[in-house]
Design a protein around this motif. Structure first.
Motif, PDB file in Angstrom:
ATOM      1  N   ALA A  91       2.996  -0.156  -2.511  1.00 16.23           N
ATOM      2  CA  ALA A  91       4.047  -0.320  -3.531  1.00 16.23           C
ATOM      3  C   ALA A  91       5.344  -0.776  -2.862  1.00 16.23           C
ATOM      4  CB  ALA A  91       4.260   0.985  -4.289  1.00 16.23           C
ATOM      5  N   GLY A  95       3.820  -6.066  -2.657  1.00 16.45           N
ATOM      6  CA  GLY A  95       2.741  -5.528  -3.474  1.00 16.45           C
ATOM      7  C   GLY A  95       3.079  -5.511  -4.946  1.00 16.45           C
ATOM      8  N   LYS A  96       4.332  -5.153  -5.257  1.00 23.18           N
ATOM      9  CA  LYS A  96       4.760  -5.100  -6.663  1.00 23.18           C
ATOM     10  C   LYS A  96       4.883  -6.493  -7.269  1.00 23.18           C
ATOM     11  CE  LYS A  96       7.382  -0.787  -6.171  1.00 23.18           C
ATOM     12  NZ  LYS A  96       8.737  -0.182  -6.154  1.00 23.18           N
ATOM     13  N   THR A 146      -1.007   0.209  -7.276  1.00 17.80           N
ATOM     14  CA  THR A 146      -0.025   0.159  -6.193  1.00 17.80           C
ATOM     15  C   THR A 146       0.154   1.581  -5.676  1.00 17.80           C
ATOM     16  OG1 THR A 146       1.906   0.395  -7.658  1.00 17.80           O
ATOM     17  CG2 THR A 146       1.177  -1.849  -7.143  1.00 17.80           C
TER      18      THR A 146
END
Length: 310
Positions: A91, A95-96, A146
């Protein structure tokens, strides 16, 4: 049931957030595979293969994957997504950026910021700035997740012996182009990976005072420097030092908060620290409610004295 972890790397080595995500993937059950998509990233793929618990590394290499642009990375993940029951991203900013695109294309719900795996289909995640924990069950065939890295111990970076399989890189989407980056360079540890963090708040009053009071303490402890949102908004510290819900989530061995009142926004980013020390002259400051050690004192007196004692 097999899980796929999307590795974060610099094309030469694996970033720490990947190790925490591997631990989360292992908790989902079944084998853990790691996707290393980059350019001339053979060394990163080797490093991923050495991570304990990883069964296979999938290495996709192309010039347009070098900088991890979300459109190309999402397409690369989607090319192999049908082989996996769980697809996990750290996260982080990267990744987000990628995970929602993958979830949308797969027409599944994204499970964000998990801190615990209760079962293969059930996860825990913080809500309301960490004041409550939601237990989320997903019935989707593919779980796109995530992982809040502070919620999981890192997997061992060595000891594994996974095979490395080369995958064909998907075509460049052509939708985005990497123009450049401005990276802040520091001799200090990176904030999210530091074992000791010294943070300052609005009470410091100016950027000059922030530097004068906080830097010697950080130097003595070999610590990373952090700041509250109020201090960053006031211009006392750079944006990349911000700790909190809208900044960086950290969980060091030692977190020293100086002149930070402890708004929910800030506590959400650091309350998982192993030992929290708070220095504040306000006895009612919320920071004391989460601190392991609290010193009710003027930071302009207490911090220099602490530096002398060290």
């Amino acid at each position: 049931m097999t899980s796929l972890v999307i590795a974060e790397h610099d094309n030469a080595s694996i970033k720490g957030a990947t190790l925490n995500t591997v631990t989360a993937a292992a908790a989902c059950g079944g084998d853990v595979h790691v996707l290393v998509a980059g350019h001339n990233a053979g060394e990163a793929a080797k490093a991923a293969a050495a991570i304990a618990g990883v069964a296979k590394v999938i290495h996709a290499d192309a010039a347009y994957l070098e900088h991890g642009l979300a459109e190309n990375m999402a397409a690369q993940v989607l090319a192999i997504a049908s082989n996996y029951s769980h697809i996990l991203f750290p996260a982080t900013a990267s990744g987000k950026n990628i995970a929602p695109r993958v979830a949308a294309k797969l027409d599944v719900g994204q499970i964000s910021d998990i801190t615990k795996v209760d079962a293969a289909d059930t996860f825990e995640r913080p809500i309301y700035a960490g004041n409550a924990i939601a237990t989320v069950q997903s019935m989707d065939a593919t779980k796109v997740i995530t992982v809040r890295t502070t919620g999981f111990d890192p997997a061992a970076a060595t000891g594994g012996s996974a095979s490395v399989e080369t995958a064909e890189a998907v075509a460049d989407s052509g939708k985005t182009t990497f123009v450049g980056s401005e990276i802040a360079k520091s001799d200090r540890p990176e904030l999210t990976a530091a074992k000791v963090i010294v943070s300052g708040g609005r009470a410091l009053g100016s950027s000059e005072k922030f530097d004068e009071v906080m830097t010697p303490l950080a130097d003595k402890l070999g610590a990373a420097l952090g700041a509250s949102r109020a201090a960053v908004d006031a211009g006392y510290a750079p944006n990349d030092w911000q700790v909190g819900q809208t900044g960086k989530i950290v969980a060091p061995q030692l977190y020293i908060a100086c002149g930070i009142s402890g708004a929910i926004q800030h506590l959400a980013g650091m309350k998982d620290s192993k030992v929290i020390v708070a220095i504040n002259k306000d006895p009612e400051a919320p920071i004391f409610s989460v601190a392991d050690y609290g010193l009710e004192a003027d930071l302009f007196v207490a911090v220099p004295e602490l530096v002398k004692s060290l």
